[in-house]
Structure formats: C-alpha cells, structure tokens
Design an enzyme around this catalytic site. Structure first.
Site, PDB file in Angstrom:
ATOM      1  N   VAL A 201      43.414  37.725 -25.246  1.00  0.00           N
ATOM      2  CA  VAL A 201      44.417  38.443 -26.043  1.00  0.00           C
ATOM      3  C   VAL A 201      45.757  38.441 -25.316  1.00  0.00           C
ATOM      4  CG1 VAL A 201      45.002  40.632 -27.157  1.00  0.00           C
ATOM      5  CG2 VAL A 201      42.621  39.882 -27.091  1.00  0.00           C
ATOM      6  N   GLY A 202      45.710  38.494 -23.985  1.00  0.00           N
ATOM      7  CA  GLY A 202      46.938  38.426 -23.203  1.00  0.00           C
ATOM      8  C   GLY A 202      47.727  37.156 -23.488  1.00  0.00           C
ATOM      9  N   GLU A 219      48.535  43.110 -17.816  1.00  0.00           N
ATOM     10  CA  GLU A 219      47.525  43.620 -16.882  1.00  0.00           C
ATOM     11  C   GLU A 219      46.173  43.134 -17.391  1.00  0.00           C
ATOM     12  OE1 GLU A 219      48.037  45.145 -14.123  1.00  0.00           O
ATOM     13  OE2 GLU A 219      50.161  45.588 -14.312  1.00  0.00           O
TER      14      GLU A 219
END
Length: 475
Positions: A201-202, A219
């Site tokens: 998803v990052g 993060e």
C-alpha cells in the site's frame, strides 16, 4: 458500540477537502495560540475518553486495557503536552550565522506550515499512529484529514465521533472507508501525506503522491531482527525479546521478527524463552485469564497460521490456535529461506535462526532489506561498532525491545524497504513544516555590486571569479 463502520461518501470527501483547504487559506491555523488550543483539546480527548478508547480496541483487536492505555492513550497525551510546551520555540524563526559581507541581509528561516495534510493510519495501533503524526501537523499549523483503518471499525467510528467534539471541525476531520474511498482521497492534492502500513500500500500511496509532487512520509516496518551476542545476559535477552514480541500479539511494526543466536548459547536462550513464556502465561496465552489479543481479521489469521504450518522449523513453544487467535509461537531450527523469513510476520510467531557467531549474524542482516529496527543484546563496544558500521536500519536499539519507542528526542523512521521520512517530537513538527528561507538585500549594498553588471570586462571577470582560485587543502 458500533460494529458496522459508516463510510464517508465520495461527495463528502471532496466537501471535507474543500472545507479544510479554505480554512488553511484563511490563515486560521497559523497563530501559535490556535495551535496550542487544538493540542490541549487533543490531550483532553484522550484523557476524557480513556474507557471508550479501551473498549473500542478490546472489541476490534481483543487488546487488553493495560496495553491500550500504557502504549497509546498515555503516550499520546504526553506527546501532546510536549508539543504544547515547545510549539512556540519550534515555530520561532531562525537566524543562521552568515558570512560577514552578507551580515546586513536579515537572512532568516521562517517555519511555515506546508498546508492541508493527509494522515493514513493502520489498524494495529489506531490511536498513537493516528495522533502522534497529527500532533506534529497541528503544531506546524497544518489542517489534517485523518483516514483510520477500516479493519478496526469500532476505533475508526469512535475517532470520527470524538474529533469534531474536541477539535476545530473546519481544520481537522476524520474520513472513513475502504480502498475506494482511500483511492479517492489520494487523488486530491495534499501538502504532505503521512502513511503508516505495509510496503504494498505504501507503494500505491507514493505513486499517487508523485502525480502532484507531494512529499510523503512512509512508515513501512519490515523484518526487524534480534541479534544475541555471547557476552550478554542470555536469560534477560530472552525475557526482553519475548516482551517485545507479546506487544499487540506481534502486530507491531517494530516487533522482533526473528532472532539470530550463536549455536553455543542457543540451548540456553531456548530454555530461557520457555521459562519466561511459562512465567508470563501460567496457563497458555489463549487461556481467558491471559488477556491475549486476536488477529485483526480472518485473512491475517490465515496468513500467519499458514506461515507457521509451512515452516520447516520446529515449534518449541506455543502453536495453539482457536477461531481468531494464535498463541505466541516460537519456532527453532529456521533457515534463511524458510516460509517465516519470506515476509514480515506481523503476528505472534518468533523464528530462531542459529549462526556461528555475531559476525555471521551481522552479515545475515546486512544482506537483506533494511529493517525498521535492529535489536541486539551485547555488552561489547566492538560489537556495537560493527553493528553501526556494517548494518543499516531505521533505528538501532541495544539490550531491550519495544521501549526504544519512548525515545522521542531522536528521529524515528524507516530507511530503504522500511520506508522514508521520520517523526517523533520536534521531528514531527519539522515533517509538516516548510523551512522558508528569507533575505532582504538593502539598496545600500549597490556600490559593492558594481562588478556584476554588463558589460563584462577582463577586470570584472578576474574579480568575480576569484573564488575559483581559493586554496584547497592537500589532505
């Protein structure tokens, strides 16, 4: 308490974005007094609603009240109070030391808010991973849209209910939804996006941000290893490793993911793990009296259960399962290509890999993607230096796990596969702040500028390029 999360409509998403953008343009969020008031209100939100915040996580994650208030409610309050105390100092313009010939230029760095920010938080620590970044954004003067994880519907619904009661609803809003709503929100132009979650998803977030040249903090976690040195207190190393692993049943980005232990002390380490496992859970972690949490949903439950079942290692502790829960499971005899080493475990499973010595452990870590945290138990200054020089990680923490999160005076953030950007304390304020440089060259400087104007002559050339001939040190 809500069990079905009400998603924010797509039209409302745009309306919220427009409302917060108008608020930012109005300048309302810029005064430090306004920022302090919002931070005070956020601290009150957490303090006034401690029981409700605990109940929501108990419903979503089965997390014990102790862990919710100890690891989230209290730290958020303390983080807000720290920002309240220091925001005026953080926001103060800086006057850097300059060369003498430019001393009249009023050279200044102004701390200005970037603008409307988007914070996307994960399910595992839905309060602290929402509000710690948000505290920095508020302190910086940025309006915020917060998108909590839909995987914890009770927590997400509670945040949506509480936030407008305490904070300025024209500057701070919660939006709820799944992939469709998140994709829609990512399509807007943000001043900064702060994302905590997994690498897949990052990558989607970073790609969406790139379309608008939006700065991003990612993060992402990763496989945070534990290296056990032969000179350490092996029993204490086992106890503290187990303690780090039990936090939120391993659903934590800095959870010890696997252990590298020299063969000469591996039996003692395993024995100590068994001893402390029995001490922490006299029955089993799944016993009702143990207050053991659950995997967030069936997909994650099946994923972790499958990792354990496919492992070629030997389960030496735990391994028990029920509908949504997995006992803390220690697997020995694991190799570098085992199923448990293919991805971040993010659950209650701890693989143990035996190595010849610390040097082999360091080499093992250095050859793999950069973790968010590297833990090591050692008394050796030589080992410490080797870890600093031969490995990389978001943070390096010696002789304990998990508690390094309390060190808010230093940056916390990933590197490489574990993400980029950082936050904590003043660093969070800086994340949402643009350092705007300023100069004011007085007209009285004009006589000194005579040589820069055309027509260019040989005399002007020699004078204006004298810096080329500045002596350079030989070594």
């Amino acid at each position: 308490m809500a069990t079905e999360l009400q998603y924010t409509s797509l039209d409302e998403l745009k309306s919220i974005y427009d409302r917060l953008s108008a608020t930012y343009k109005s300048g309302v969020t810029r005064p430090v007094a306004y920022r302090r008031k919002q931070l005070i209100q956020l601290a009150r939100l957490m303090q006034d609603n401690q029981n409700a915040l605990e109940e929501a996580q108990l419903a979503d994650l089965g997390k014990p009240r102790f862990e919710v208030s100890f690891a989230e409610v209290s730290p958020v309050i303390q983080s807000a109070l720290h920002a309240i105390e220091h925001v005026e100092e953080w926001a103060r313009p800086e006057k850097p030391e300059v060369e003498a010939w430019r001393s009249s230029w009023d050279t200044t760095v102004y701390k200005v808010p970037k603008g409307v920010a988007l914070i996307i938080s994960p399910y595992n620590y839905p309060y602290i991973l929402s509000f710690n970044p948000m505290i920095g954004a508020i302190a910086a003067g940025c309006p915020v849209v917060l998108k909590p994880s839909e995987a914890v519907p009770n927590c997400a619904a509670l945040l949506a209910k509480l936030l407008p009661k305490y904070l300025d609803p024209n500057a701070y809003a919660v939006v709820n939804g799944g992939p469709t709503e998140t994709t829609t929100v990512l399509g807007f132009r943000w001043a900064h996006i702060f994302f905590t979650g997994g690498i897949k998803v990052g990558q989607i977030v970073a790609t969406a941000a790139a379309k608008h040249i939006t700065p991003v903090t990612l993060e992402l976690g990763g496989k945070s290893p534990v290296i056990v040195d032969t000179d350490c207190d092996v029993d204490l190393a086992a106890k503290r490793t187990l303690y780090g692993k039990l936090q939120n049943i391993g659903q934590l980005c800095v959870s010890p993911d696997y252990v590298l232990v020299p063969r000469s002390i591996a039996p003692a380490f395993r024995e100590s793990l068994a001893k402390w496992h029995k001490d922490f859970w006299p029955e089993t972690p799944l016993h009702p009296s143990s207050q053991w949490g659950k995997m967030v949903n069936s997909a994650h439950y099946k994923r972790v259960k499958g990792l354990i079942e496919r492992s070629n290692g030997q389960v030496i502790l735990g391994g028990d399962v029920d509908e949504k829960r997995i006992s803390l499971t220690v697997v020995s005899g694991v190799s570098g290509n085992d199923s448990l080493m293919q991805e971040e475990n993010f659950g209650p499973v701890l693989p143990i890999i035996e190595v010849e010595n610390v040097d082999e452990a360091i080499e093992f870590v250095a050859e793999r993607p950069i973790p968010l945290v590297l833990y090591a138990f050692t008394r050796s200054e030589e080992t410490k230096q080797k870890l600093i020089e031969k490995t990389n990680s978001g943070r390096l923490a010696l002789n304990d796990t998990f508690t390094m999160l309390a060190a808010h005076e230093i940056p916390f953030g990933g590197h490489g596969h574990s993400g980029y950007g950082s936050y904590y304390g003043q660093e969070t304020f800086e994340t949402f702040t643009h350092r705007r440089g300023f100069t004011n060259v007085p007209p009285e400087m004009e006589p000194a500028f005579g040589l820069r104007y055309p027509p260019y002559t040989e005399e002007k050339y020699k004078a204006m390029t004298a810096g080329v001939h500045t002596p350079i040190p030989k070594k």
